[in-house]
Design a protein around this motif. Structure first.
Motif, PDB file in Angstrom:
ATOM      1  N   ALA A 110       0.830  -1.206   0.000  1.00  0.00           N
ATOM      2  CA  ALA A 110       0.000   0.000   0.000  1.00  0.00           C
ATOM      3  C   ALA A 110       0.860   1.251   0.000  1.00  0.00           C
ATOM      4  O   ALA A 110       0.599   2.201  -0.746  1.00  0.00           O
ATOM      5  N   LEU A 111       1.894   1.268   0.813  1.00  0.00           N
ATOM      6  CA  LEU A 111       2.748   2.457   0.895  1.00  0.00           C
ATOM      7  C   LEU A 111       3.565   2.642  -0.383  1.00  0.00           C
ATOM      8  O   LEU A 111       3.784   3.769  -0.822  1.00  0.00           O
ATOM      9  N   ASP A 112       3.981   1.544  -0.984  1.00  0.00           N
ATOM     10  CA  ASP A 112       4.740   1.634  -2.232  1.00  0.00           C
ATOM     11  C   ASP A 112       3.896   2.157  -3.383  1.00  0.00           C
ATOM     12  O   ASP A 112       4.435   2.696  -4.363  1.00  0.00           O
ATOM     13  N   THR A 113       2.597   1.974  -3.297  1.00  0.00           N
ATOM     14  CA  THR A 113       1.687   2.413  -4.361  1.00  0.00           C
ATOM     15  C   THR A 113       0.822   3.590  -3.921  1.00  0.00           C
ATOM     16  O   THR A 113      -0.179   3.904  -4.569  1.00  0.00           O
ATOM     17  N   ALA A 114       1.215   4.235  -2.841  1.00  0.00           N
ATOM     18  CA  ALA A 114       0.492   5.409  -2.340  1.00  0.00           C
ATOM     19  C   ALA A 114       0.727   6.607  -3.262  1.00  0.00           C
ATOM     20  O   ALA A 114       1.564   6.563  -4.171  1.00  0.00           O
ATOM     21  N   LYS A 115      -0.025   7.693  -3.004  1.00  0.00           N
ATOM     22  CA  LYS A 115       0.179   8.907  -3.784  1.00  0.00           C
ATOM     23  C   LYS A 115       1.634   9.356  -3.680  1.00  0.00           C
ATOM     24  O   LYS A 115       2.161   9.559  -2.585  1.00  0.00           O
ATOM     25  N   GLU A 116       2.263   9.504  -4.815  1.00  0.00           N
ATOM     26  CA  GLU A 116       3.694   9.808  -4.855  1.00  0.00           C
ATOM     27  C   GLU A 116       4.016  11.105  -4.128  1.00  0.00           C
ATOM     28  O   GLU A 116       5.072  11.244  -3.508  1.00  0.00           O
ATOM     29  N   GLU A 117       3.091  12.048  -4.168  1.00  0.00           N
ATOM     30  CA  GLU A 117       3.344  13.371  -3.575  1.00  0.00           C
ATOM     31  C   GLU A 117       3.610  13.306  -2.077  1.00  0.00           C
ATOM     32  O   GLU A 117       4.274  14.190  -1.524  1.00  0.00           O
ATOM     33  N   ILE A 118       3.065  12.289  -1.398  1.00  0.00           N
ATOM     34  CA  ILE A 118       3.260  12.222   0.061  1.00  0.00           C
ATOM     35  C   ILE A 118       3.896  10.904   0.502  1.00  0.00           C
ATOM     36  O   ILE A 118       3.917  10.609   1.697  1.00  0.00           O
ATOM     37  N   ARG A 119       4.431  10.164  -0.442  1.00  0.00           N
ATOM     38  CA  ARG A 119       4.967   8.839  -0.110  1.00  0.00           C
ATOM     39  C   ARG A 119       6.072   8.909   0.925  1.00  0.00           C
ATOM     40  O   ARG A 119       6.234   7.998   1.751  1.00  0.00           O
ATOM     41  N   ASP A 120       6.852   9.992   0.914  1.00  0.00           N
ATOM     42  CA  ASP A 120       7.947  10.091   1.877  1.00  0.00           C
ATOM     43  C   ASP A 120       7.474  10.443   3.281  1.00  0.00           C
ATOM     44  O   ASP A 120       8.282  10.497   4.216  1.00  0.00           O
ATOM     45  N   CYS A 121       6.166  10.649   3.456  1.00  0.00           N
ATOM     46  CA  CYS A 121       5.589  10.926   4.781  1.00  0.00           C
ATOM     47  C   CYS A 121       5.042   9.662   5.427  1.00  0.00           C
ATOM     48  O   CYS A 121       4.471   9.730   6.523  1.00  0.00           O
ATOM     49  N   LEU A 122       5.206   8.521   4.764  1.00  0.00           N
ATOM     50  CA  LEU A 122       4.577   7.277   5.200  1.00  0.00           C
ATOM     51  C   LEU A 122       5.626   6.269   5.640  1.00  0.00           C
ATOM     52  O   LEU A 122       6.759   6.274   5.155  1.00  0.00           O
ATOM     53  N   GLN A 123       5.224   5.377   6.546  1.00  0.00           N
ATOM     54  CA  GLN A 123       6.129   4.317   6.975  1.00  0.00           C
ATOM     55  C   GLN A 123       5.350   3.093   7.441  1.00  0.00           C
ATOM     56  O   GLN A 123       4.199   3.205   7.871  1.00  0.00           O
ATOM     57  N   VAL A 124       6.006   1.949   7.333  1.00  0.00           N
ATOM     58  CA  VAL A 124       5.414   0.717   7.851  1.00  0.00           C
ATOM     59  C   VAL A 124       5.525   0.705   9.365  1.00  0.00           C
ATOM     60  O   VAL A 124       6.603   0.935   9.921  1.00  0.00           O
ATOM     61  N   ALA A 125       4.410   0.468  10.024  1.00  0.00           N
ATOM     62  CA  ALA A 125       4.392   0.392  11.485  1.00  0.00           C
ATOM     63  C   ALA A 125       3.074  -0.223  11.922  1.00  0.00           C
ATOM     64  O   ALA A 125       2.123  -0.316  11.146  1.00  0.00           O
ATOM     65  N   ASP A 126       3.036  -0.655  13.178  1.00  0.00           N
ATOM     66  CA  ASP A 126       1.829  -1.239  13.759  1.00  0.00           C
ATOM     67  C   ASP A 126       1.063  -0.194  14.545  1.00  0.00           C
ATOM     68  O   ASP A 126       1.662   0.641  15.242  1.00  0.00           O
ATOM     69  N   ALA A 127      -0.257  -0.282  14.482  1.00  0.00           N
ATOM     70  CA  ALA A 127      -1.104   0.646  15.229  1.00  0.00           C
ATOM     71  C   ALA A 127      -0.924   0.490  16.727  1.00  0.00           C
ATOM     72  O   ALA A 127      -1.178   1.440  17.490  1.00  0.00           O
ATOM     73  N   ASN A 128      -0.473  -0.676  17.174  1.00  0.00           N
ATOM     74  CA  ASN A 128      -0.328  -0.901  18.613  1.00  0.00           C
ATOM     75  C   ASN A 128       0.997  -0.401  19.174  1.00  0.00           C
ATOM     76  O   ASN A 128       1.248  -0.505  20.378  1.00  0.00           O
ATOM     77  N   SER A 129       1.847   0.150  18.303  1.00  0.00           N
ATOM     78  CA  SER A 129       3.133   0.689  18.750  1.00  0.00           C
ATOM     79  C   SER A 129       3.562   1.789  17.782  1.00  0.00           C
ATOM     80  O   SER A 129       4.406   1.576  16.916  1.00  0.00           O
TER      81      SER A 129
END
Length: 220
Positions: A110-129
């Motif tokens: 999902a993050l690799d195919t997210a909107k390119e304009e904000i892709r660098d604002c995203l990261q893989v992580a768990d909601a519980n931490s």
């Protein structure tokens, strides 16, 4: 914990055949594939998930309503817990130029195919931490995500939303008000682990000290 609904119009714009979803393909296999949260879930066959989740502008009005309600302005910090392809976060940056956004999701695809304009604002992580300091954000949102967690992780995730927010929070989860909606929910949902009525969800919020706004989506 005020009830505030931003999603019903968008949610009900999709027509669903609940019995077909349950019977056209072995449901257990569909669930197994969907829970990988990879290409099959986002952009594969409909029986495994979205059947193609592509940007089409449908989140624009939701973003505008959220921005107006919470008084977002340039420099405000917003976190989306379970952002997926981050279409809502992108629309928020368009509604409020200068907004500082962040998103987390467990799906690398999902993050690799997210909107390119904000892709660098995203990261893989768990909601519980959540990988953020206390009181980091003016608004923390989580839409259609936390019902995918088992109870121990749900507890932690609600506590985490409270921890990283310095002001507002908004949560949306799936629920049901009657037996028909419960059946529809179980027929349709592939990745859910928490099947709770509204009063049960409200109990969880009280238990964890969640003080933000919330709403439910129903499968009518």
């Amino acid at each position: 914990m005020p009830y505030k609904d931003f999603l019903t119009d968008l949610h009900t714009s999709t027509k669903r055949d609940y019995l077909k979803r349950m019977t056209e393909y072995p449901k257990a296999e569909s669930i197994t594939v969907a829970k990988r949260f990879d290409k099959d879930f986002w952009d594969g066959d409909r029986r495994f998930g979205y059947g193609g989740y592509r940007y089409d502008g449908r989140w624009r009005s939701v973003a505008e309503n959220i921005a107006a309600y919470y008084g977002l302005k340039a420099g405000s910090r917003v976190l989306d817990v379970g952002c997926g392809k981050a279409f809502l976060l992108y629309e928020l940056t368009q509604a409020v130029p200068g907004l500082d956004v962040a998103g987390i999701d467990i799906s690398q695809y999902a993050l690799d195919t997210a909107k390119e304009e904000i892709r660098d604002c995203l990261q893989v992580a768990d909601a519980n931490s959540l990988p953020f300091e206390d009181n980091s954000f003016d608004l923390v949102i989580s839409l259609n995500t936390l019902h995918n967690l088992f109870c121990p992780d749900l507890y932690k995730a609600l506590k985490e939303m409270e921890r990283v927010s310095r002001k507002d929070k908004y949560l949306v989860v799936e629920s049901y008000r009657n037996e028909q909606e419960k059946v529809n929910l179980m027929c349709w949902v592939l990745t859910g682990e928490c099947f709770f009525a509204p009063h049960e969800w409200e109990w969880w919020m009280q238990l964890t000290g969640y003080t933000g706004d919330y709403s439910f989506i129903y499968f009518e």
